[in-house]
Design a protein around this motif. Structure first.
Motif, short mmCIF file in Angstrom:
data_model
loop_
_atom_site.label_atom_id
_atom_site.label_comp_id
_atom_site.label_asym_id
_atom_site.label_seq_id
_atom_site.Cartn_x
_atom_site.Cartn_y
_atom_site.Cartn_z
N LYS A 71 8.56 21.08 -13.32
CA LYS A 71 8.07 21.16 -14.69
C LYS A 71 8.08 22.59 -15.20
O LYS A 71 8.25 23.54 -14.43
N CYS A 72 7.83 22.74 -16.49
CA CYS A 72 7.77 24.05 -17.13
C CYS A 72 6.61 24.88 -16.55
O CYS A 72 5.50 24.36 -16.42
N PRO A 73 6.86 26.16 -16.20
CA PRO A 73 5.78 26.99 -15.63
C PRO A 73 4.64 27.24 -16.62
O PRO A 73 3.50 27.40 -16.21
N GLN A 74 4.96 27.28 -17.89
CA GLN A 74 3.95 27.65 -18.88
C GLN A 74 3.04 26.49 -19.28
O GLN A 74 1.83 26.66 -19.35
N CYS A 75 3.60 25.31 -19.53
CA CYS A 75 2.77 24.18 -19.97
C CYS A 75 2.64 23.09 -18.90
O CYS A 75 1.82 22.20 -19.02
N ARG A 76 3.48 23.16 -17.85
CA ARG A 76 3.47 22.18 -16.75
C ARG A 76 3.72 20.75 -17.22
O ARG A 76 3.28 19.80 -16.59
N HIS B 41 15.33 25.98 -23.01
CA HIS B 41 13.94 26.11 -23.42
C HIS B 41 13.15 24.92 -22.89
O HIS B 41 13.71 23.86 -22.63
N CYS B 42 11.85 25.10 -22.81
CA CYS B 42 10.99 23.97 -22.49
C CYS B 42 10.96 23.04 -23.70
O CYS B 42 10.74 23.49 -24.82
N PRO B 43 11.21 21.73 -23.48
CA PRO B 43 11.19 20.78 -24.61
C PRO B 43 9.80 20.61 -25.20
O PRO B 43 9.66 20.15 -26.34
N LYS B 44 8.77 20.99 -24.47
CA LYS B 44 7.39 20.82 -24.92
C LYS B 44 6.85 22.05 -25.63
O LYS B 44 6.32 21.96 -26.73
N CYS B 45 6.93 23.22 -24.98
CA CYS B 45 6.27 24.41 -25.53
C CYS B 45 7.26 25.46 -26.00
O CYS B 45 6.86 26.54 -26.44
N LYS B 46 8.57 25.16 -25.88
CA LYS B 46 9.63 26.07 -26.35
C LYS B 46 9.75 27.37 -25.56
O LYS B 46 10.37 28.33 -26.01
ZN LIG Z 1 6.57 24.25 -21.45
#
Ligand SMILES: [Zn+2]
Length: 132
Positions: free
Chosen positions: A13-18, A39-44
């Motif tokens: 998963k994305c390190p920033q928003c998980r 990019h992260c699809p959730k938090c960009k």
């Molecule tokens: Zn993210």
């Protein structure tokens, strides 16, 4: 939803928003094997903070590979197989071959989690965003 760093690393998963996916596709889809999204699809979050950022993950995959080899060895002992030295070596090689795509993926994930930090505020916003 609270997710641990270990969860985020292991499930890629994305390190920033998980929450957002880290890779373009599943590690065992060979055409897009271990391709990290832009990019992260959730938090960009930008996953590529500098050119060839993920080259360094090779060092991580070396360590993860050794961990898998040791795990395969211990498992063989625990299950009571007596393969002899050659059989043991082949077992370890086989274990490494089948886990190789995941080792590559999880190494990039560990590498990214090492440099990019979790942000609870952004995570909260991303989870209120709805769809996955
Ligand atoms: Zn993210």
């Amino acid at each position: 939803m609270k997710r641990t760093k270990l969860y985020s690393i292991l499930f890629l998963k994305c390190p920033q928003c998980r929450q957002g996916q880290f890779l373009e596709a599943h590690p065992y889809k060979f055409l897009k094997m271990n391709k990290v999204k832009d990019h992260c699809p959730k938090c960009k979050l930008n996953y590529h903070i500098e050119p060839s950022f993920y080259t360094g993950s090779m060092y991580v995959s070396y360590g993860v590979g050794i961990a898998v080899a040791v795990a395969a060895y211990v498992l063989t002992l625990l299950l009571g197989f007596e393969f002899g030295p050659t059989g043991l070596l082949l077992t370890i090689i086989f274990a490494l071959l089948i886990t190789m795509p995941y080792i590559g993926a999880v190494s990039k994930s560990i590498w990214a989690h090492f440099f990019l930090k979790y942000n609870p505020e952004i995570a909260k916003k991303a989870s209120n965003d709805g769809s996955a």
